[in-house]
Scaffold this motif. Structure first.
Motif, PDB file in Angstrom:
ATOM      1  N   ASP A 453       1.532  -1.525  -0.395  1.00 33.82           N
ATOM      2  CA  ASP A 453       0.269  -0.136   0.162  1.00 33.82           C
ATOM      3  C   ASP A 453       0.947   1.332  -0.266  1.00 33.82           C
ATOM      4  O   ASP A 453       0.261   2.205  -0.603  1.00 33.82           O
ATOM      5  CB  ASP A 453      -1.072   0.352   1.229  1.00 33.82           C
ATOM      6  CG  ASP A 453      -2.080  -1.089   0.962  1.00 33.82           C
ATOM      7  OD1 ASP A 453      -2.609  -1.111   0.094  1.00 33.82           O
ATOM      8  OD2 ASP A 453      -2.541  -0.670   1.952  1.00 33.82           O
ATOM      9  N   SER A 454       2.163   0.702   0.873  1.00 32.91           N
ATOM     10  CA  SER A 454       2.967   2.388   0.628  1.00 32.91           C
ATOM     11  C   SER A 454       4.581   2.208   0.240  1.00 32.91           C
ATOM     12  O   SER A 454       5.223   2.616   0.171  1.00 32.91           O
ATOM     13  CB  SER A 454       3.318   2.598   2.124  1.00 32.91           C
ATOM     14  OG  SER A 454       3.699   1.545   2.932  1.00 32.91           O
ATOM     15  N   VAL A 455       4.632   1.610  -1.798  1.00 32.56           N
ATOM     16  CA  VAL A 455       5.062   1.384  -1.904  1.00 32.56           C
ATOM     17  C   VAL A 455       6.019   2.419  -2.340  1.00 32.56           C
ATOM     18  O   VAL A 455       7.483   2.451  -2.573  1.00 32.56           O
ATOM     19  CB  VAL A 455       5.026   0.957  -3.300  1.00 32.56           C
ATOM     20  CG1 VAL A 455       6.279   0.670  -4.393  1.00 32.56           C
ATOM     21  CG2 VAL A 455       4.898  -1.222  -3.544  1.00 32.56           C
ATOM     22  N   SER A 456       5.345   3.449  -2.848  1.00 30.15           N
ATOM     23  CA  SER A 456       5.590   4.321  -3.013  1.00 30.15           C
ATOM     24  C   SER A 456       6.248   5.163  -2.230  1.00 30.15           C
ATOM     25  O   SER A 456       7.811   6.913  -2.635  1.00 30.15           O
ATOM     26  CB  SER A 456       5.402   5.463  -3.866  1.00 30.15           C
ATOM     27  OG  SER A 456       4.181   5.547  -4.872  1.00 30.15           O
ATOM     28  N   ASP A 457       5.929   5.155  -0.681  1.00 28.66           N
ATOM     29  CA  ASP A 457       7.212   5.802   0.516  1.00 28.66           C
ATOM     30  C   ASP A 457       8.374   4.493   0.867  1.00 28.66           C
ATOM     31  O   ASP A 457       8.847   5.433   1.713  1.00 28.66           O
ATOM     32  CB  ASP A 457       6.249   5.790   1.590  1.00 28.66           C
ATOM     33  CG  ASP A 457       5.538   7.166   1.176  1.00 28.66           C
ATOM     34  OD1 ASP A 457       5.163   7.757   0.572  1.00 28.66           O
ATOM     35  OD2 ASP A 457       3.920   6.457   1.656  1.00 28.66           O
ATOM     36  N   LEU A 458       8.310   3.807   0.287  1.00 26.00           N
ATOM     37  CA  LEU A 458       9.510   2.913   0.759  1.00 26.00           C
ATOM     38  C   LEU A 458      11.025   3.109  -0.069  1.00 26.00           C
ATOM     39  O   LEU A 458      10.572   3.484  -1.230  1.00 26.00           O
ATOM     40  CB  LEU A 458       9.438   0.850   0.471  1.00 26.00           C
ATOM     41  CG  LEU A 458       7.987   0.299   0.788  1.00 26.00           C
ATOM     42  CD1 LEU A 458       8.271  -1.001   0.228  1.00 26.00           C
ATOM     43  CD2 LEU A 458       8.156   0.513   2.092  1.00 26.00           C
ATOM     44  N   GLN A 459      11.507   3.244   0.896  1.00 24.14           N
ATOM     45  CA  GLN A 459      13.085   4.250   0.651  1.00 24.14           C
ATOM     46  C   GLN A 459      14.254   2.815   0.611  1.00 24.14           C
ATOM     47  O   GLN A 459      14.100   1.654   1.502  1.00 24.14           O
ATOM     48  CB  GLN A 459      13.303   5.291   1.515  1.00 24.14           C
ATOM     49  CG  GLN A 459      12.111   6.042   0.829  1.00 24.14           C
ATOM     50  CD  GLN A 459      12.480   6.598  -0.373  1.00 24.14           C
ATOM     51  OE1 GLN A 459      13.398   6.572  -0.768  1.00 24.14           O
ATOM     52  NE2 GLN A 459      10.809   7.014  -0.804  1.00 24.14           N
ATOM     53  N   SER A 460      15.263   3.183   0.224  1.00 26.03           N
ATOM     54  CA  SER A 460      16.631   2.460   0.820  1.00 26.03           C
ATOM     55  C   SER A 460      17.417   3.273   0.871  1.00 26.03           C
ATOM     56  O   SER A 460      17.703   3.452  -0.369  1.00 26.03           O
ATOM     57  CB  SER A 460      17.297   1.049  -0.652  1.00 26.03           C
ATOM     58  OG  SER A 460      17.797   0.770   0.026  1.00 26.03           O
TER      59      SER A 460
END
Length: 526
Positions: A453-460
């Motif tokens: 749901d929060s793919v766009s917010d996942l960061q590396s």
């Protein structure tokens, strides 16, 4: 070959199989004979030099590549004072993986056993037959889908072997053939538990080493040894060309797994400049195929045609019958359940593109349960936001990495490589690199879908990338050992003879391998 096989089968029935095999050695060797240095077969230990034994259950003589590696490792122990004990199957175990492609008859078993005995003899060892170590009677247990025998989860190895034998993940036990194959492997596993117990009682080995630790003919020996607090070591081909990896069975069944304490200590240290250069070069070699054992994506150079503005999830599947899936089902009820539920999610979230990259090994090694076909049969109709890439696609996984927002994997190695490349990665199964902070590892399905749901917010972030590269350096550099004795290609393997000097004390990497195993320390380069 069919005519010769039938003649050999008749000879075996007449009691002259050994004579027939001796007369037709090329029939047995099939071009896989190696001329070993005479010093190897002549080497002997004086009684005062013998420190103990090492158990090397090669069992299946037809598996030449694995058998050869087994015996090379056995010889390394031998020259350091440990006499190898090499059990072979003598058609008394019920079923084996040879029967995947050969008839279940006397000739098939005779060839396998004859080749095994010859190879063991050429290394100067004596083989023993497993039938000699079976008890007269076996404790009665109920054969089921979840059977434990003498503290060994025999059903786990029987299921893994059944999947490999049938080349499919889904085991329908209402199917008589599936039930028959599974039950045979389960009974074989129980026999092997008893045989291994008796071998350990007689020889008290300093270590047990076996290939194919995920299957009955490797994992059972290691599981029993582990129960006796004996170093139980699985070994396999490395990810890199001309290399091997060794690991303790108790750390995750597969050799790729390693001590959490060791990994955390390495992550704390990080990489120096030379090590950073090394892993950069190794990862580049994996992408362009110059430093891999099998370049599954050879010829795949394109990526998908999609909008860079739309969120895209790349889902990378496994070779569905592979032994790597024995490590556990993770938060889903197996890899196909994971695929199906992720597709359902994408159907309800059409603003997200889901690109499913099926494993290219399906095309190389074959499968009786192609993932793409399974999806179309079980998940159709598929909306336009879901795209399936076939195993033989010309889309490179490494090019695809550049065009997706996040990668989701069950336990595939590509997940580690994506993390090294700075791409957020969500794991769904039990993989050796999860739990170290550089991947998103949901504890349950609810958290998994929250991540989507929060793919766009996942960061590396930079620390995650740094830790991923440190882990990759542990796996691809420190835990890989040079093994230049097998040249792998798509249509088979070529084998290189070894010399006594290459394996004797003073020779690396065998000094390190033997020392680490005997000391029960992580099997990694110094």
């Amino acid at each position: 070959m069919n005519v010769k096989h039938n003649i050999l089968n008749l000879a075996c029935r007449a009691g002259i199989g050994e004579e027939a095999l001796s007369s037709y050695r090329t029939f047995v060797d099939s071009g896989r004979q190696i001329d070993l240095e005479e010093k190897i077969s002549e080497f002997e230990l004086d009684e005062a030099e013998i420190k103990g034994h090492v158990l090397i259950p090669s069992v299946e003589g037809f598996r030449f590549a694995h058998f050869y590696r087994d015996l090379i490792l056995a010889y390394a122990f031998h020259t350091r004072g440990y006499k190898p004990v090499v059990p072979l199957c003598d058609r008394d175990m019920g079923i084996c993986h040879r029967m995947e492609s050969m008839p279940d008859d006397l000739a098939t078993c005779a060839q396998c056993n004859y080749r095994g005995r010859r190879m063991v003899s050429e290394f100067g060892f004596d083989s023993v037959h497993l039938s000699e170590y079976k008890p007269n009677s076996t404790t009665h247990i109920t054969y089921s889908k979840n059977s434990t025998y003498k503290d060994v989860d025999v059903s786990k190895y029987a299921k893994s072997s059944t999947r490999k034998f049938l080349k499919k993940y889904t085991l329908d036990f209402d199917d008589n053939h599936v039930e028959e194959v599974y039950t045979k492997f389960l009974k074989t596993a129980i026999k092997l538990v008893d045989a291994t117990e008796r071998l350990i009682d007689e020889y008290n080995p300093a270590a047990v080493l076996s290939y194919h630790p995920a299957y009955v003919y490797g994992g059972i020996f290691l599981a029993v040894a582990e129960n006796h607090d004996i170093p139980a070591v699985g070994h396999t081909h490395g990810y890199r060309k001309e290399s091997i990896v060794l690991g303790y069975h108790g750390e995750g069944i597969l050799p790729q797994f390693t001590s959490k304490r060791f990994v955390e200590a390495e992550l704390k240290k990080g990489l120096d400049g030379d090590e950073q250069d090394s892993i950069t070069e190794i990862l580049r070699g994996r992408q362009d195929g110059t430093d891999v054992r099998r370049h599954y994506s050879q010829g795949a150079k394109t990526s998908i045609n999609g909008s860079n503005e739309q969120t895209s999830i790349g889902l990378f599947t496994n070779l569905i019958w592979d032994g790597s899936l024995v490590t556990g089902s993770g938060i889903f009820n197996g890899p196909l359940s994971w695929v199906k539920e992720t597709i359902s999610y994408a159907k309800n979230n059409t603003d997200i593109n889901l690109i499913i990259k099926t494993h290219p090994a399906e095309d190389w090694l074959g499968t009786n349960e192609p993932v793409e076909q399974w999806i179309r049969e079980n998940c159709s109709p598929l909306p336009q936001n879901i795209q399936i890439l076939s195993p033989d696609t010309d889309v490179s996984p490494y090019r695809l990495m550049k065009d997706i927002t996040v990668g989701v994997v069950y336990n595939s190695t590509i997940g580690l490589e994506m993390a090294c490349d700075g791409l957020p990665v969500v794991t769904a199964g039990e993989t050796h690199y999860k739990g170290y902070g550089f991947t998103y590892d949901p504890e349950d399905k609810h958290q998994y879908f929250n991540y989507l749901d929060s793919v766009s917010d996942l960061q590396s972030d930079p620390e995650m990338v740094s830790d991923a590269k440190t882990y990759a350096h542990i796996l691809f550099e420190k835990r890989h050992f040079d093994y230049p004795y097998e040249k792998t290609k798509k249509d088979g393997s070529g084998f290189i003879p070894i010399s006594h000097k290459e394996l004797a004390p003073g020779a690396e990497p065998y000094d390190t391998i033997v020392e680490k195993i005997l000391d029960q320390k992580t099997i990694a380069s110094k």
